[in-house]
Design a protein around this motif. Sequence first.
Motif, mmCIF file in Angstrom:
data_model
loop_
_atom_site.group_PDB
_atom_site.id
_atom_site.type_symbol
_atom_site.label_atom_id
_atom_site.label_comp_id
_atom_site.label_asym_id
_atom_site.label_seq_id
_atom_site.Cartn_x
_atom_site.Cartn_y
_atom_site.Cartn_z
ATOM 1 N N ALA A 408 -1.513 10.890 -2.398
ATOM 2 C CA ALA A 408 -0.307 10.910 -1.810
ATOM 3 C C ALA A 408 0.824 10.459 -2.872
ATOM 4 C CB ALA A 408 -0.144 10.245 -0.245
ATOM 5 N N GLY A 409 1.939 10.591 -2.450
ATOM 6 C CA GLY A 409 3.143 9.945 -3.268
ATOM 7 C C GLY A 409 3.040 8.735 -3.319
ATOM 8 N N GLY A 410 2.948 8.230 -4.562
ATOM 9 C CA GLY A 410 2.907 6.581 -4.780
ATOM 10 C C GLY A 410 1.816 5.835 -4.996
ATOM 11 N N GLN A 411 0.810 6.616 -4.969
ATOM 12 C CA GLN A 411 -0.506 6.049 -4.853
ATOM 13 C C GLN A 411 -1.305 6.319 -6.435
ATOM 14 O OE1 GLN A 411 -2.599 8.027 -1.793
ATOM 15 N NE2 GLN A 411 -1.912 6.785 -0.057
ATOM 16 N N LEU A 412 -2.291 5.287 -6.405
ATOM 17 C CA LEU A 412 -2.991 5.122 -7.788
ATOM 18 C C LEU A 412 -4.445 5.089 -7.295
ATOM 19 C CD1 LEU A 412 -4.131 2.465 -8.911
ATOM 20 C CD2 LEU A 412 -1.617 1.853 -9.044
ATOM 21 N N SER A 413 -5.333 5.691 -8.015
ATOM 22 C CA SER A 413 -6.769 5.268 -7.818
ATOM 23 C C SER A 413 -7.625 4.726 -8.864
ATOM 24 C CB SER A 413 -7.547 7.006 -7.737
ATOM 25 O OG SER A 413 -6.970 7.556 -8.923
ATOM 26 N N ILE A 414 -8.582 4.003 -8.417
ATOM 27 C CA ILE A 414 -9.545 3.232 -9.242
ATOM 28 C C ILE A 414 -11.001 3.895 -8.994
ATOM 29 C CG2 ILE A 414 -10.276 1.144 -9.786
ATOM 30 C CD1 ILE A 414 -7.707 -0.257 -9.049
ATOM 31 N N TYR A 415 -11.507 4.560 -9.785
ATOM 32 C CA TYR A 415 -12.973 4.945 -9.821
ATOM 33 C C TYR A 415 -14.029 3.994 -10.009
ATOM 34 C CZ TYR A 415 -10.190 9.358 -9.631
ATOM 35 O OH TYR A 415 -9.437 10.476 -9.189
ATOM 36 N N ALA A 460 8.875 11.963 -7.868
ATOM 37 C CA ALA A 460 7.914 12.340 -6.875
ATOM 38 C C ALA A 460 7.910 10.830 -5.886
ATOM 39 C CB ALA A 460 6.755 12.509 -7.295
ATOM 40 N N THR A 461 7.453 9.890 -6.791
ATOM 41 C CA THR A 461 7.542 8.532 -6.035
ATOM 42 C C THR A 461 8.933 8.042 -5.283
ATOM 43 O OG1 THR A 461 5.707 7.777 -7.518
ATOM 44 C CG2 THR A 461 6.888 6.073 -6.248
ATOM 45 N N ALA A 462 9.879 8.530 -5.906
ATOM 46 C CA ALA A 462 11.097 8.091 -5.545
ATOM 47 C C ALA A 462 11.172 8.517 -4.036
ATOM 48 C CB ALA A 462 12.180 7.969 -6.397
ATOM 49 N N ALA A 463 11.084 10.041 -4.208
ATOM 50 C CA ALA A 463 11.375 10.896 -2.829
ATOM 51 C C ALA A 463 10.473 10.343 -1.902
ATOM 52 C CB ALA A 463 11.157 12.200 -3.402
ATOM 53 N N HIS A 464 9.297 9.949 -2.147
ATOM 54 C CA HIS A 464 8.522 9.760 -1.093
ATOM 55 C C HIS A 464 8.833 8.321 -0.382
ATOM 56 C CE1 HIS A 464 4.557 8.163 0.716
ATOM 57 N NE2 HIS A 464 4.731 7.114 0.032
ATOM 58 N N ILE A 465 9.362 7.216 -1.133
ATOM 59 C CA ILE A 465 9.936 6.134 -0.483
ATOM 60 C C ILE A 465 11.192 6.602 0.308
ATOM 61 C CG2 ILE A 465 10.974 4.006 -1.183
ATOM 62 C CD1 ILE A 465 8.025 3.685 -1.369
ATOM 63 N N ALA A 466 12.070 7.282 -0.417
ATOM 64 C CA ALA A 466 13.392 7.548 0.095
ATOM 65 C C ALA A 466 13.081 8.188 1.705
ATOM 66 C CB ALA A 466 14.249 8.383 -0.440
ATOM 67 N N ALA A 467 12.130 9.195 1.689
ATOM 68 C CA ALA A 467 11.903 9.956 2.990
ATOM 69 C C ALA A 467 11.191 9.038 4.000
ATOM 70 C CB ALA A 467 10.795 10.962 2.575
ATOM 71 N N GLU A 468 10.570 8.110 3.476
ATOM 72 C CA GLU A 468 9.786 6.998 4.566
ATOM 73 C C GLU A 468 11.059 6.092 4.990
ATOM 74 O OE1 GLU A 468 6.949 7.131 5.727
ATOM 75 O OE2 GLU A 468 5.894 8.894 4.613
ATOM 76 N N SER A 619 3.598 3.272 -1.790
ATOM 77 C CA SER A 619 4.786 3.816 -2.360
ATOM 78 C C SER A 619 4.487 4.164 -3.877
ATOM 79 C CB SER A 619 5.846 2.905 -2.281
ATOM 80 O OG SER A 619 5.362 1.749 -2.746
ATOM 81 N N PRO A 620 4.371 3.436 -4.919
ATOM 82 C CA PRO A 620 4.783 3.832 -6.173
ATOM 83 C C PRO A 620 3.901 4.436 -7.082
ATOM 84 C CG PRO A 620 4.050 1.501 -6.287
ATOM 85 C CD PRO A 620 3.630 2.073 -4.848
ATOM 86 N N ALA A 621 4.219 5.052 -7.923
ATOM 87 C CA ALA A 621 3.199 5.931 -8.799
ATOM 88 C C ALA A 621 2.722 5.169 -9.827
ATOM 89 C CB ALA A 621 4.135 7.237 -9.224
#
Length: 636
Positions: A408-415, A460-468, A619-621
Amino acid sequence: MIVRFPLVASTVLAGACVAVLLFSGQPAAAQGAASAYSLAVAALRTVSMVRGLLRGRWGIDLLAVTAIASTVAVGEYIASLIVVLMLTGGEALESFAQGRASRELRSLLDRSPRTAHLERSGTTVEEVSVGEVRIGDVLLVKPSEIVPVDGELLTEEGVFDESALTGESLPVEHRKGATLLSGSINGENAVRLRATATAAESQYSQIVALVKEAAASRAPTVRLADRYAVPFTLLAFVLAGTAWFLSQDPNRFAQVLVVATPCPLLIAAPVAFLAGTSRAAHAGIIIKNAGTLEQLARVRTAVFDKTGTLTHGRPTLHDIRLEGVAPGVTPDRLLQLAASAEQYSSHVLAASVIDAARSRGLQLLPATDAREHATDGVTATCGTHTVVVGKPAFVQKVTSGFGRTELAGGQLSIYVGVDGEFAGTLIMSDPMRENAVDTLALLRRLGIEQTMLLTGDTSATAAHIAAEAGISHVLAECLPAGKVTAVAALRTRPVMMVGDGVNDAPVLAAADVGVAMGAKGATAASESADVVIMLDDLSKTATAVAIGQRTIRIARTSIWTGILLSIVLMLAASYGYVPAVAGALLQELVDLATILNALRALGDGRPGRQVRTGRTLPSPAYGEGTGKQVPQNRSS
């Protein structure tokens, strides 16, 4: 400019000398001394008044100067001294209430790069002043040092903390040939760069210049008392002149002006402002001057930085997804194994993974054969398992059954891989502050008409935070100069900007009200801001606005109380019922009434209800997530 506090002391001393002369039987000397001193103060006030008129400022000096001169002219020298004392005392109190905050940007200048390591003939390194660096020079930047000038990276890769420039909390990896900005901080390995700009032309120096220019260009705030000065002065002169004309007694003119002396205007607002700033300080909010209180009360647009302001600025574990085929791996087991391997990693996210495991009460396993693969990941033998943690491409090479994780917007993954099999993914995010949504809602109830998110992060991250958060306008991927331009272009004013860090310093200075949040010392943000919130609490921004509004309401009430009481006394004096000395003393009672009312600003100025703890939101990307501020060193 008159030095106001010494004037108060000298007025008290003059009054004491006059009293001594009177008690020693020398009334003529007492009158001469008092008259001379009062006229000297009146002359100084006249000079100040003329200068103010030349700058287009209509103040309350004319009424005060005329009251002093008229009382001296009719021999009411004691009344003239009382008027002088109230005049100088009120202005001294106003100066004290304002605080006169320094804007010398000490922290920005202290943090500015001063030296650079210049390579000579490719073999020796010499430490030189940053001002000696020329375009084309090759520099060595040691671990944890500040990049001295803008330049091109010559080393194959490097990791840099650019939070001072972009506001992003995670380091960013740059490859050979990338542009490095001065003010960013090098990681754990020394790197080489070729200067592409001198120190004066580099990014950090431009930030310092932006702050100075923005602070200098802001229009001064008109004092609250001055707005009532012209009508009050005209009314006083009309009443005094009418009384003199009808009675043919010049004493009436002086008597009316004594009780019309604008002490309520001079004292009421400063006392209310002093009380308001004191109340704010008890709440952990430093409001630097009275003009800021007025602006806070009138704010109509609130602009927010993202990282460290609306969000915590610290990555945390958001979710654990078991998407692989590794047998016997539960979510907690996956986290335990990943954290055990990360014990031996120097990557910035390793600490977040370890903290997440410990918060769940998971015991870390001892690891052997631990190896960190620079910028890609880490491998280790944890107990009986071989664990690999890192970037998707790195984990995919050494595991089977690999699959990418949708974010989702603002997330990061560690495999994470276990024993050669892809086991799952740790989803990290920078959570929004728990009270962000409620704080914004409360600001809207306080009269904020427009909200805006202004950030250096991706769209993308900014829009996600702003919407929430319920923010209506978004402007992303902004450097400091772009933020200043965006704030200057806003039409719904005054504008309050809330941020932190060096990268926000220029826009904090450019906004009508700059609010630095979570500043626990001398920082660039706190030097540039008008309001410094000492606590890391977003809801204090709403508290500051509410205190400003309540303080201004009380100040206006106090002023009107003083004006109305003064009008009553002026009417009585115009009929001869109030002698000059008695009028001066009665004016002190008016002052007392306005002061007591103004001190109500010391009361609880917080919003009507506490900001409740809200949701925790991703939140962030970062990492393998959704934005360009990706630390390419590895998503682990």
